[in-house]
Design an enzyme around this catalytic site. Sequence first.
Site, mmCIF file in Angstrom:
data_model
loop_
_atom_site.group_PDB
_atom_site.id
_atom_site.type_symbol
_atom_site.label_atom_id
_atom_site.label_comp_id
_atom_site.label_asym_id
_atom_site.label_seq_id
_atom_site.Cartn_x
_atom_site.Cartn_y
_atom_site.Cartn_z
ATOM 1 C CE LYS A 196 19.654 29.432 20.802
ATOM 2 N NZ LYS A 196 20.436 30.382 21.600
ATOM 3 C CE LYS A 249 19.417 26.422 23.369
ATOM 4 N NZ LYS A 249 20.026 27.705 23.557
HETATM 5 C C1 PBG Z 1 21.341 32.516 24.519
HETATM 6 C C2 PBG Z 1 20.832 31.170 24.893
HETATM 7 C C3 PBG Z 1 19.513 30.725 25.052
HETATM 8 C C4 PBG Z 1 19.592 29.420 25.519
HETATM 9 C C5 PBG Z 1 20.942 29.093 25.597
HETATM 10 N N1 PBG Z 1 21.694 30.186 25.199
HETATM 11 C C6 PBG Z 1 18.219 31.432 24.894
HETATM 12 C C7 PBG Z 1 17.723 31.859 23.587
HETATM 13 O O1 PBG Z 1 18.341 31.648 22.530
HETATM 14 O O2 PBG Z 1 16.673 32.511 23.613
HETATM 15 C C8 PBG Z 1 18.421 28.548 25.888
HETATM 16 C C9 PBG Z 1 18.696 27.517 26.913
HETATM 17 C C10 PBG Z 1 17.475 26.904 27.518
HETATM 18 O O3 PBG Z 1 16.319 27.181 27.156
HETATM 19 O O4 PBG Z 1 17.691 26.096 28.437
HETATM 20 N N2 PBG Z 1 21.225 32.835 23.189
#
Ligand code: PBG
Length: 338
Positions: A196, A249
């Site tokens: 991520k 992601k």
């Molecule tokens: C929570 C989380 C996030 C997303 C999924 N789980 C936000 C972040 O890490 O700031 C992002 C999903 C999206 O942008 O569609 N940690």
Amino acid sequence: MLPIPYKRPRRLRGSEAIRSMVRENHLDAVDLISPIFVINGVDRAEAITSMPGVFRFTVDRAVAEAGAVAALGIPAVLLFGIPNQKDARGSAACDPGEAVQRAVAAIKHHYPDLLVITDVCLCEYSDHGHCGLVKDGLILNDETLPRLAEIALSHVRAGADLVAPSDMMDGRVAAMRSALDAEGFTDRAIISYAVKYASAFYGPFRHAAGSAPQFGCRRTYQMDPANVREALREATLDLEEGADMIMVKPALSYLDVIRAVRETVDVPVVTYNVSGEYAMVKAAAQNGWIDEERVVLEQLLSMKRAGADLIITYHAKDAAGWLQRSKDKKILEGSLDV
Ligand code: PBG
């Protein structure tokens, strides 16, 4: 005189029938996972302005949404909860009376065959908006792990089939696996947001969930967008800790990473087509600048081609509908359109 080409790739492009016969990659509703945002209260659907077509649903409305997802042949939903109260420890995150836990139980009750995945993180529940516990301005790693395990347990007790930790703390998969196993939930799977990135494409999500960090940024735990070797290290570590699937992601700016991870791991690879990617397509489509259906299907197919087995996307319902319609049309027309 130039020679007449005797090798002609165009021979295999002459009709939809032959194109479909030699097509290398396919997109299907079973590849998709549809996110749902849930809130407390009853019979309310709040439009998320930065994500046209996406809503925050109360539990009763989330059940109806899950039914619509299932009817389109999409096998799974991913739930995000937004609590009424936020505090430093994100206490509401493991409250069995909170929106997510109630939504999991209600959806499994009405649609037992639909898979329910939950996002496990602190950022939607903490007043500081960080994904871990905070002390003196630092995001604590090891102290956060038992909290995350507790949250995962509360989701699984409510009936979640799979949990998806998105916090990026080191060691969270192992912490969760042993907590789930200790309570006998050896059958529940972990989809790790292993790879991520610290991405600007999460903007609309943070607006939707009210989860923007109140100080600093997420770069001490989310990955540097410049790195790909590190993605393989993250994926390998999470597999060692017991992850059942690995997620990359965001998706579109990281297709090379999806490919690299696909070639490194032997578990299913999931990618998350995130909120900013969705918002850009929607904005352009609403302006009439692009053909939404064709752009979305092309983007989703590019994720499959890069090596993703599964795609989490806010376009899931639209895409499943378009795919079904074009299948019906082909059957009707005998695939003869050229
Ligand atoms: C929570 C989380 C996030 C997303 C999924 N789980 C936000 C972040 O890490 O700031 C992002 C999903 C999206 O942008 O569609 N940690």
